[in-house]
Scaffold this active site. Structure first.
Site, short mmCIF file in Angstrom:
data_model
loop_
_atom_site.label_atom_id
_atom_site.label_comp_id
_atom_site.label_asym_id
_atom_site.label_seq_id
_atom_site.Cartn_x
_atom_site.Cartn_y
_atom_site.Cartn_z
CE LYS A 1 -7.28 -4.08 6.23
NZ LYS A 1 -8.30 -4.52 5.29
N GLY A 2 -1.10 -6.18 7.26
CA GLY A 2 -0.27 -7.31 6.87
C GLY A 2 0.58 -7.91 7.99
CD GLU B 1 5.35 -3.37 6.57
OE1 GLU B 1 4.36 -4.04 6.92
OE2 GLU B 1 5.26 -2.26 6.01
CG ASP C 1 7.01 -4.08 -3.17
OD1 ASP C 1 7.96 -4.03 -3.95
OD2 ASP C 1 5.89 -4.53 -3.49
CG PHE D 1 1.13 -10.97 -6.04
CD1 PHE D 1 0.58 -11.17 -4.79
CD2 PHE D 1 0.77 -9.82 -6.74
CE1 PHE D 1 -0.32 -10.27 -4.24
CE2 PHE D 1 -0.12 -8.90 -6.21
CZ PHE D 1 -0.65 -9.13 -4.95
CB VAL D 2 4.73 -13.33 -1.33
CG1 VAL D 2 5.89 -14.04 -2.00
CG2 VAL D 2 5.11 -11.90 -1.02
CG ASP E 1 -3.92 -8.03 0.82
OD1 ASP E 1 -2.79 -7.53 1.00
OD2 ASP E 1 -4.84 -7.43 0.24
#
Ligand code: PRP
Length: 178
Positions: free
Chosen positions: A42-43, A98, A102, A151-152, A158
């Site tokens: 979903k990102g 995308e 990561d 942590f973004v 999310d």
């Protein structure tokens, strides 16, 4: 700024500028091609919609949703297709859209999966990349911004399914997840 956000990494203005620059390059590269944008849910949802509005070439769109199994914040490399694309990829120039790369495990799987579906070409564009976290060395054709190993959240990204609606990319306060 959201109370759970430590600081803003990419403002709305900065994101807009990145998206416009990337769309210009993609529009030049895909002249006379059979462009199919495939958003990885979903990102990628906000990035996908903003990017397609800026393209000056014809394109079709589709979506795929994949989940990778792993513990905590580490992905294992095993990827499961939750929702597949809804059209044949034969002869299509697929550009995977995308939000963030990561370890690279998800896109390593998806690019091979699309190649096996006889796409004419498969390339990757990502808004964000965390090079320090890479496990699989995949070729990434368009990168908006490299980011540190923080942590973004926001702009589609999310933590525990929250914060996707923030219009900027921020760094989550460690107190929220530790
Ligand atoms: C995130 C992100 C990428 C993937 C990157 O998706 O959107 O698809 O992880 O990680 P990797 O390079 O280590 O494979 P996530 O599985 O959190 O799902 P989401 O898009 O629904 O947020």
């Amino acid at each position: 700024m959201h109370k759970d956000c430590e600081y803003i990494l990419l403002s709305e203005e900065k994101i807009s500028s990145i998206v416009k620059d990337m769309a210009k390059t993609i529009s030049e590269d895909y002249k006379d091609k059979n462009l199919l944008l495939v958003g990885l849910l979903k990102g990628s949802v906000m990035f996908m919609t903003d990017l397609m509005k800026e393209l000056t070439v014809d394109c079709k769109i589709d979506f795929i949703c994949a989940s990778s199994y792993g513990s905590g914040t580490e992905s294992s490399g095993r990827v499961n297709i939750v929702k597949d694309v809804s059209q044949p990829l034969d002869g299509k120039d697929v550009l995977i859209v995308e939000d963030i790369i990561d370890s690279g495990n998800t896109l390593n799987f998806i690019t091979k999966y699309f190649a096996a579906k006889n796409a004419a070409s498969v390339r990757i564009c990502t808004l964000l990349s965390k090079p320090d976290r890479r496990v699989v060395d995949i070729p990434v054709d368009y990168v908006g911004q490299e980011v540190p190993d923080e942590f973004v959240i926001g702009y589609g990204l999310d933590y525990d399914e929250k914060y996707r609606n923030l219009p900027y990319v921020g760094v989550l306060k460690p107190s929220v997840y530790s």
